[in-house]
Design an enzyme around this catalytic site. Structure first.
Site, PDB file in Angstrom:
ATOM      1  N   PRO A  48      -9.696  -2.101   2.688  1.00  0.00           N
ATOM      2  CG  PRO A  48     -10.533  -0.951   0.850  1.00  0.00           C
ATOM      3  CD  PRO A  48      -9.344  -1.020   1.755  1.00  0.00           C
ATOM      4  CD  GLU A  49     -12.106  -8.119   4.579  1.00  0.00           C
ATOM      5  OE1 GLU A  49     -12.945  -8.994   4.331  1.00  0.00           O
ATOM      6  OE2 GLU A  49     -11.565  -8.001   5.699  1.00  0.00           O
TER       7      GLU A  49
ATOM      8  CG  HIS B  79      -2.427  12.435   5.074  1.00  0.00           C
ATOM      9  ND1 HIS B  79      -1.064  12.302   5.231  1.00  0.00           N
ATOM     10  CD2 HIS B  79      -2.951  12.740   6.289  1.00  0.00           C
ATOM     11  CE1 HIS B  79      -0.766  12.516   6.508  1.00  0.00           C
ATOM     12  NE2 HIS B  79      -1.883  12.792   7.156  1.00  0.00           N
TER      13      HIS B  79
ATOM     14  NE  ARG C 246      -0.725   2.513   8.075  1.00  0.00           N
ATOM     15  CZ  ARG C 246      -1.186   1.370   8.575  1.00  0.00           C
ATOM     16  NH1 ARG C 246      -2.467   1.267   8.961  1.00  0.00           N
ATOM     17  NH2 ARG C 246      -0.397   0.324   8.699  1.00  0.00           N
TER      18      ARG C 246
ATOM     19  NE  ARG D 244      -4.789 -25.252  -3.032  1.00  0.00           N
ATOM     20  CZ  ARG D 244      -3.619 -25.013  -3.620  1.00  0.00           C
ATOM     21  NH1 ARG D 244      -2.510 -25.058  -2.896  1.00  0.00           N
ATOM     22  NH2 ARG D 244      -3.547 -24.715  -4.896  1.00  0.00           N
TER      23      ARG D 244
END
Length: 284
Positions: free
Chosen positions: A2-3, A93, A112, A155
């Site tokens: 997730p962000e 899990h 995961r 940059r």
């Protein structure tokens, strides 16, 4: 995933569900989730008897503040928390269980197995990994247009990987970078030293607006994300380009394209986000 919006949504729901609860004991079923201290038994012993004061966020990390300790948790790809009655069956899990003295559990499930947990004395979490090198928070007042330009303008590498770099700006992941760049009408392979002042302003505003709307919608459930109450986010229904390859651009109807930038799948409208033909430093 997730962000930032998803982690912020988890933070808010967990704060409602567990703030004020006291940990009776901790069960660690997968020791490698625990990164600090070295032994899971030390982790469990340190948390026994502690009360959760509040749940905070730093970038994509949760900061669970207890009386005398701070637990830093990273959900990684598919980590999730949920609160259950202690007598409910434990799902497959489920790797770490915080047993509360009120007969409920906070359970961490991670198919995961990439998630991590670090335990610190208060304040020390900002001095050591994983939080010590994180950049600025894009939804805080300290994130200004001038800050964004100051961090990136000189940059000469592609703008998308720079926005994904958590040492510059925290919380932005693949979904929201694609969405913000589209709304700013900036090609992801442009370099910061080619952006004009008006483009910087659009980028700054699109980052904040995209994240704010996503937080309000509870994040994006693209794969397996749910909040602390098991609810899906709804922002995926508002995505303009991400995951919409070959669909018409919402602005000009040209089909959305997908290709790779910096090793990440990237969605754009090549008409609305043209690649610059020349390079010139435009921001000071």
């Amino acid at each position: 995933m997730p962000e930032l919006p998803e982690v912020e949504t988890v933070r808010r729901t967990l704060n409602e569900l567990v703030a004020g609860k006291r940990i009776r004991s901790v069960t660690v079923k997968l020791p490698r989730i625990i990164q600090r201290p070295a032994e899971p038994e030390q982790f469990a012993d340190a948390l026994a008897g502690r009360r959760i004061e509040t749940v905070e966020r730093r970038g994509k990390f949760l900061r669970i503040r207890l009386d005398g300790l701070v637990l830093v948790s990273h959900l990684r790809m598919e980590g999730r928390y949920g609160v259950f009655a202690s007598d409910e069956p434990v799902e497959l899990h489920t790797h770490v269980i915080f047993h509360f003295d009120d007969g409920t559990d906070l359970r961490y499930k991670d198919v995961r197995q990439f998630g991590t947990m670090h335990l610190f004395e208060p304040g020390r979490e900002f001095e050591l990994p994983p939080l010590n090198k994180l950049g600025i928070e894009p939804l805080e007042a300290s994130f200004t247009l001038e800050t964004l330009i100051g961090k990136l303008a000189k940059r000469s590498t592609k703008i998308k990987p720079l926005l994904l770099n958590q040492e510059h700006i925290v919380g932005l992941g693949n979904i929201y970078v694609d969405e913000a760049l589209f709304q700013a009408r900036i090609h992801p392979e442009r370099t910061p030293d080619t952006l004009k002042p008006a483009e910087w302003k659009r980028l700054y505003e699109s980052i904040r607006a995209t994240l704010a709307r996503a937080v309000d919608a509870g994040g994006s459930s693209i794969k397996s994300y749910v909040n602390g109450q098991g609810e899906m986010g709804m922002f995926q229904h508002q995505l303009l380009v991400y995951g919409r390859k070959d669909e018409p651009c919402p602005s000009c109807a040209k089909p959305i394209e997908k290709f790779t930038v910096g090793g990440r799948g990237t969605h754009i409208c090549s008409r609305c986000q043209p690649i610059a033909k020349t390079r010139k430093t435009a921001a000071k």
